[in-house]
Design an enzyme around this catalytic site. Structure first.
Site, PDB file in Angstrom:
ATOM      1  CD  GLU A 159     -13.204  -9.323 -52.342  1.00  0.00           C
ATOM      2  OE1 GLU A 159     -14.412  -9.524 -52.579  1.00  0.00           O
ATOM      3  OE2 GLU A 159     -12.431  -8.794 -53.161  1.00  0.00           O
ATOM      4  CG  HIS A 187      -8.251   1.543 -54.712  1.00  0.00           C
ATOM      5  ND1 HIS A 187      -9.366   2.014 -55.335  1.00  0.00           N
ATOM      6  CD2 HIS A 187      -7.904   0.414 -55.379  1.00  0.00           C
ATOM      7  CE1 HIS A 187      -9.693   1.207 -56.341  1.00  0.00           C
ATOM      8  NE2 HIS A 187      -8.816   0.228 -56.389  1.00  0.00           N
TER       9      HIS A 187
HETATM   10  C1  TPP Z   1     -14.730  -6.212 -53.589  1.00  0.00           C
HETATM   11  C2  TPP Z   1     -13.568  -5.921 -54.484  1.00  0.00           C
HETATM   12  N1  TPP Z   1     -12.545  -6.795 -54.529  1.00  0.00           N
HETATM   13  C3  TPP Z   1     -11.461  -6.544 -55.295  1.00  0.00           C
HETATM   14  C4  TPP Z   1     -11.379  -5.407 -56.038  1.00  0.00           C
HETATM   15  C5  TPP Z   1     -10.156  -5.121 -56.886  1.00  0.00           C
HETATM   16  N2  TPP Z   1     -10.530  -5.212 -58.309  1.00  0.00           N
HETATM   17  C6  TPP Z   1     -10.832  -4.119 -59.022  1.00  0.00           C
HETATM   18  S1  TPP Z   1     -11.359  -4.481 -60.541  1.00  0.00           S
HETATM   19  C7  TPP Z   1     -11.139  -6.140 -60.299  1.00  0.00           C
HETATM   20  C8  TPP Z   1     -11.487  -7.087 -61.402  1.00  0.00           C
HETATM   21  C9  TPP Z   1     -12.906  -6.913 -61.876  1.00  0.00           C
HETATM   22  O1  TPP Z   1     -13.186  -7.706 -62.956  1.00  0.00           O
HETATM   23  P1  TPP Z   1     -14.592  -7.685 -63.677  1.00  0.00           P
HETATM   24  O2  TPP Z   1     -15.698  -7.744 -62.677  1.00  0.00           O
HETATM   25  O3  TPP Z   1     -14.578  -8.734 -64.710  1.00  0.00           O
HETATM   26  O4  TPP Z   1     -14.676  -6.240 -64.344  1.00  0.00           O
HETATM   27  P2  TPP Z   1     -13.678  -5.534 -65.366  1.00  0.00           P
HETATM   28  O5  TPP Z   1     -12.700  -4.759 -64.533  1.00  0.00           O
HETATM   29  O6  TPP Z   1     -13.043  -6.567 -66.214  1.00  0.00           O
HETATM   30  O7  TPP Z   1     -14.525  -4.590 -66.146  1.00  0.00           O
HETATM   31  C10 TPP Z   1     -10.658  -6.374 -59.021  1.00  0.00           C
HETATM   32  C11 TPP Z   1     -10.336  -7.689 -58.488  1.00  0.00           C
HETATM   33  C12 TPP Z   1     -12.481  -4.524 -55.966  1.00  0.00           C
HETATM   34  N3  TPP Z   1     -12.510  -3.392 -56.667  1.00  0.00           N
HETATM   35  N4  TPP Z   1     -13.547  -4.803 -55.179  1.00  0.00           N
END
Ligand code: TPP
Lengths: 356, 331
Positions: free
Chosen positions: B66, B135
Site C-alpha cells: 500500500e 476488514h
Molecule cells: C496490508 C494488507 N493489504 C491487503 C490485504 C488484503 N489481502 C489479504 S491476503 C492478500 C494476499 C496475500 O498474499 P500472500 O502474502 O502471498 O499470502 P497468501 O494469502 O498467499 O498465503 C491480500 C492482498 C491485507 N490483508 N493486508
C-alpha cells in the site's frame, strides 16, 4: 540467483530419500507423528470449507496443499518458542497446540478464537499483510536479552515480501542478530497476483543477501526438508547465530478464501496435476510404503480418531453460548475509560429496555 | 452537471465500475493501481473488465504494498497523471497512511501550489458483511482531520458514480469511501456517460419538520428506516445524507437544524474523535439558538470494530436511531 539458491529436498516426489545423511534421523516414530498431523490438518481444513458452505462459520481461509510447510515447521518448535502466524497458518497453530475449537471460533467471528491455548506463545494471526514480522523481531529481542534458548518463528506469504514491514522486520532482526526464523510459504500467488508480478527476483531466499543472513530455499511439500531445515535454523537462532529466512516453495490448491474464485486467475489443471505429483501427503505416503511402514489399519485408526476430534470440536464450537457483547467493551483497556464504561452502560440499559 | 438521456440500472459497486470506465475512456491521464484490480477485477469486482478493456498499462496490478503504490501514485500525480488507487479494505490503508498524511495531503501547501496531487484513493469500508477481523474499519475521521485531503462517502449508485467522477477531476487528493455493506443492497437508475455530483454538497433525502437526522455511507439506509418508523409515530424527520465528509456542507446542516431544532447524528465509527463531533460543532456555530434539545449521537463504540459475532451490537441500528429520535422529541 536460482542456482545460488537451489530448492533443497530431502525426499523427492517419489518418496525417496535423496540426502542420506538424514536417513538415521527419519525414524518411524517421527514419520508417524508427522503423518498424523498432516492428516489432521487436511481433514480439518476440508471440514472448515464445508462448514463455511453450510453457513456454520464465516469466510474461511483454506491452506490445502501447504500442510507440509505448516506441520513440518511447527513440529520443529519447542514449547518455549513463539509463533507469529498469519490468517492462513491455523494448520501450524494447531500443530503447535492451539485447540481446534478455538480455531473454529475464530472463523465463527468470535474473539475467543484469538486467545492463546494454555502455555502456548501463539500470537493472534496477523490479518494485515507482513505486519507481524517486526513483532517477531521484537519478541526475539527480549528472548535474547533474557538469555533464554527460546526462538521465534514468523510466517508470511510471498506477497508479504513486497510490504515495507517485511524489510523492516528482517533488517531489525539482522542488525541485532536476533533468534527469529522468517518462514515464508511461497504458494506463488497473492490472491490473483502471480509471483512474477510481485517481484523481479526469482527467489525469495535471495532477499536474505541484503540483510547478510542465511537464506534457504526448500521444497515446501517435502515435510522432511521443512522439518530439518527449520530445526537447523531454530538451532542457529538459539545458539546466537541470528535470524534465517526460509523460503518454502509450495502451492495452494484451492481459493484464496472461501469468497474467492481461483479459476479467474489460476490454472486449475495445474492444481489437479500437483495433487497427483507433488502433494505433501501423497509423498510421505509413498515414503512409508517403500519403507514397509504403511499400515492400512493404523491409517484408518488415525482417520477415525481425527474425525472424532474434529466432530467434537465442531460440536463444542456450536454449543458455545451466544457471543456476549460485554466482551467487546471489557478488554480494550486494563481499566475501562469513562467513555467505554458509559457506552457499555448505556447500551446494556437500552438493550434491557427493548428486550425486557 | 450534464444531462444524459440513457440510464442503466446499477448497484453501487457497478456504478463505481461505470465511473472508472467512463473516466478511463474520457481521459488518457487516468490510471488505476491496486492489488488484484486487474485480472481479478478487484475482490469486490469494482474494477471488473477494466484491464481487459484498457490494458495492463492503465489498470495495473501492483505488488502487495500500500505504501509502495500509494507513494508511486503521488509521484505519478505530481508528474501529470490522475491515478486512482484501490485499497482493498479501509482496514489495510494504514501502511499507506504516511504517504497520504505527510505527502499527498501537504504537497500543494508545501510547494505553494507548484506541485499538486490530483489523485483518488478508493477504499471499501465498514462493518455489517460478516467479514473477518480488521476488514470492517470505519476510520474516516483519521482522514477528515488532515488538511489537504477531501473525504467523500456516497450512499447511492447515482451519487457514487457522479462523486467518483468529480473526485477524479478534482485538483486535490480525495479519499473515496465505498460502503461495502450496501455495495449490492439495491439498484438505481444511473445515467450513462459522464456526469458529476458536486463534492462538498449534502443531499436531503426526506423532508420533515420535527427532527433532523444526519448520516452518511452505510448509515443512510439505517437512518431512513428509523425515519420511516418515526413517521408512523407521527414524528416527521428530515434526513440528510452528507455525501462529503470533508469539507462538510454546513449550509444543508444549518438549514435543517434551524428548521427542526432537534438533531440526531448517526455514525458507524467510534464515538470519540468521530465526525459527528465536528457536525455538532457546525450546529453549535451556526444554529445554537435554534436548538430545542441537546443533539443526540448514535455511534459505534470506543472499541475496535469487533469480530463479526458482535457486529450487530456494535453497529447503530434503526431501533437505536429511533430511540434517539424519541429522546430528542421528548426532551
Ligand atoms: C496490508 C494488507 N493489504 C491487503 C490485504 C488484503 N489481502 C489479504 S491476503 C492478500 C494476499 C496475500 O498474499 P500472500 O502474502 O502471498 O499470502 P497468501 O494469502 O498467499 O498465503 C491480500 C492482498 C491485507 N490483508 N493486508
Amino acid at each position: 540467483m536460482e542456482f545460488q539458491f537451489p530448492i533443497i529436498q530431502i525426499m523427492n516426489e517419489q518418496g525417496c530419500i535423496v540426502r542420506s545423511e538424514y536417513r538415521e534421523q527419519i525414524t518411524k516414530e517421527l514419520v508417524m507423528t508427522m503423518y498424523r498431523h498432516l492428516i489432521r490438518t487436511r481433514m480439518f481444513d476440508r471440514k472448515c470449507v464445508s462448514l463455511q458452505r453450510q453457513g456454520r462459520i464465516g469466510t474461511y481461509v483454506p491452506y490445502e496443499g501447504q500442510e507440509a510447510c505448516q506441520v513440518g515447521s511447527a513440529l520443529a518448535l519447542r514449547n518455549g518458542d513463539w509463533m507469529f502466524p498469519t490468517y492462513r497458518d491455523h494448520g501450524a497453530m494447531m500443530t503447535f497446540g492451539r485447540s481446534l475449537t478455538q480455531t473454529l471460533l475464530y472463523w465463527k467471528g468470535r474473539t475467543e478464537g484469538c486467545v492463546p491455548s494454555e502455555g502456548k506463545k501463539i500470537v493472534p494471526p496477523s490479518v494485515p499483510i507482513a505486519t507481524q514480522l517486526p513483532h517477531a523481531a521484537g519478541a526475539a529481542y527480549v528472548e535474547k536479552r533474557k538469555g533464554t534458548k527460546n526462538a521465534v518463528i514468523v510466517y508470511f506469504g510471498d506477497g508479504a515480501t513486497s510490504e515495507g514491514d517485511f524489510h523492516e522486520g528482517l533488517n531489525f532482526a539482522s542488525v541485532f542478530n536476533l533468534p527469529v526464523v522468517f518462514f515464508n510459504q511461497n504458494n506463488q500467488y497473492a490472491i490473483s497476483v502471480p509471483i512474477t508480478r510481485q517481484m523481479k527476483s526469482k527467489t525469495i531466499a535471495q532477499k536474505a543477501l541484503a540483510y547478510d543472513i542465511p537464506g534457504i530455499r526448500i521444497d515446501g511439500n517435502d515435510i522432511f526438508a521443512v522439518y530439518f531445515e527449520t530445526q537447523q535454523a531454530l538451532e542457529r537462532a538459539r545458539n546466537g547465530g541470528g535470524p534465517t529466512l526460509i523460503e518454502a516453495v509450495t502451492w495452494r490448491y484451492g481459493a484464496h478464501t472461501t469468497s474467492d474464485d481461483p479459476s479467474k486467475y489460476r490454472d486449475q489443471e495445474e492444481s489437479k496435476r500437483r495433487r497427483e505429483t507433488t502433494d505433501p501427503i501423497k509423498r510421505i505416503e509413498r515414503f512409508m510404503q517403500q519403507e514397509g511402514w504403511w499400515d492400512e489399519q493404523w491409517m484408518n485408526q488415525v482417520q477415525k480418531e481425527v474425525s472424532v476430534e474434529i466432530e467434537q470440536a465442531v460440536a463444542e464450537m456450536e454449543r458455545y453460548p451466544k457471543a456476549n457483547p460485554a466482551d467487546m467493551f471489557d478488554y480494550v483497556f486494563a481499566q475501562p475509560t469513562w467513555t467505554i464504561a458509559e457506552q457499555k452502560n448505556a447500551y446494556f440499559q437500552w438493550k434491557r429496555g427493548i428486550e425486557g | 452537471m450534464t444531462t444524459a438521456v440513457n440510464t442503466k440500472t446499477l448497484t453501487l459497486v457497478q456504478a463505481v465500475n461505470d465511473a472508472l470506465r467512463t473516466m478511463l475512456k474520457e481521459r488518457e491521464d487516468v490510471i488505476l493501481l491496486g492489488e488484484d484490480i486487474g485480472k481479478n477485477g478487484g475482490v469486490f469486482r469494482a474494477t471488473e473488465g477494466l484491464q481487459e478493456e484498457f490494458g495492463e498499462d492503465r489498470v495495473i496490478d501492483t505488488p502487495l504494498s500500500e505504501a509502495g503504490f500509494t507513494g508511486a501514485a503521488i509521484g505519478m500525480a505530481i508528474n501529470g497523471l490522475r491515478p486512482v488507487v484501490e485499497i482493498q479494505f479501509l482496514g489495510f490503508i494504514y501502511p499507506a497512511y504516511e504517504q497520504i498524511m505527510t505527502h499527498a495531503a501537504r504537497m500543494r501547501a508545501r510547494t505553494m501550489g507548484h506541485f499538486t496531487v490530483p489523485m483518488v484513493i478508493r477504499a471499501p469500508y465498514g462493518a455489517g458483511v460478516r467479514a473477518p477481523e480488521i476488514h470492517s474499519d470505519s476510520t474516516e475521521a483519521l482522514f477528515t482531520h488532515m488538511p489537504g485531503i477531501k473525504v467523500v462517502c456516497p450512499s447511492t449508485p447515482y451519487d457514487a458514480k457522479g462523486l467518483l467522477i468529480a473526485a477524479i477531476e478534482d485538483p486535490d487528493p480525495v479519499l473515496f469511501l465505498e460502503p461495502m455493506r450496501i455495495y449490492r443492497a439495491f439498484r438505481e437508475d444511473v445515467p450513462e456517460g459522464k456526469y458529476t455530483v458536486e463534492i462538498g454538497k449534502g443531499k436531503k433525502l426526506r423532508e420533515g419538520d420535527d427532527v433532523t437526522v444526519i448520516a452518511w455511507g452505510a448509515m443512510v439506509p439505517v437512518a431512513m428506516k428509523a425515519a420511516e418508523s418515526a413517521e408512523k409515530k407521527g414524528i416527521h424527520v428530515d434526513v440528510i445524507d452528507l455525501r462529503t465528509l470533508y469539507p462538510l456542507d454546513k449550509d444543508i446542516i444549518a438549514d435543517s437544524v434551524q428548521k427542526t431544532g432537534r438533531t440526531v447524528i448517526v455514525q458507524e465509527a467510534h464515538a470519540t474523535g468521530g465526525l459527528a463531533n465536528d457536525i455538532l460543532a457546525v450546529i453549535n456555530d451556526t444554529s445554537f439558538l435554534y436548538q430545542k434539545a441537546p443533539v443526540e449521537r448514535v455511534t459505534g463504540f470506543d472499541v475496535p470494530v469487533p469480530f463479526f459475532a458482535y457486529e450487530d451490537d456494535y453497529l447503530p441500528t434503526p431501533e437505536r436511531v429511533l430511540h434517539a429520535i424519541e429522546k430528542v422529541m421528548n426532551f
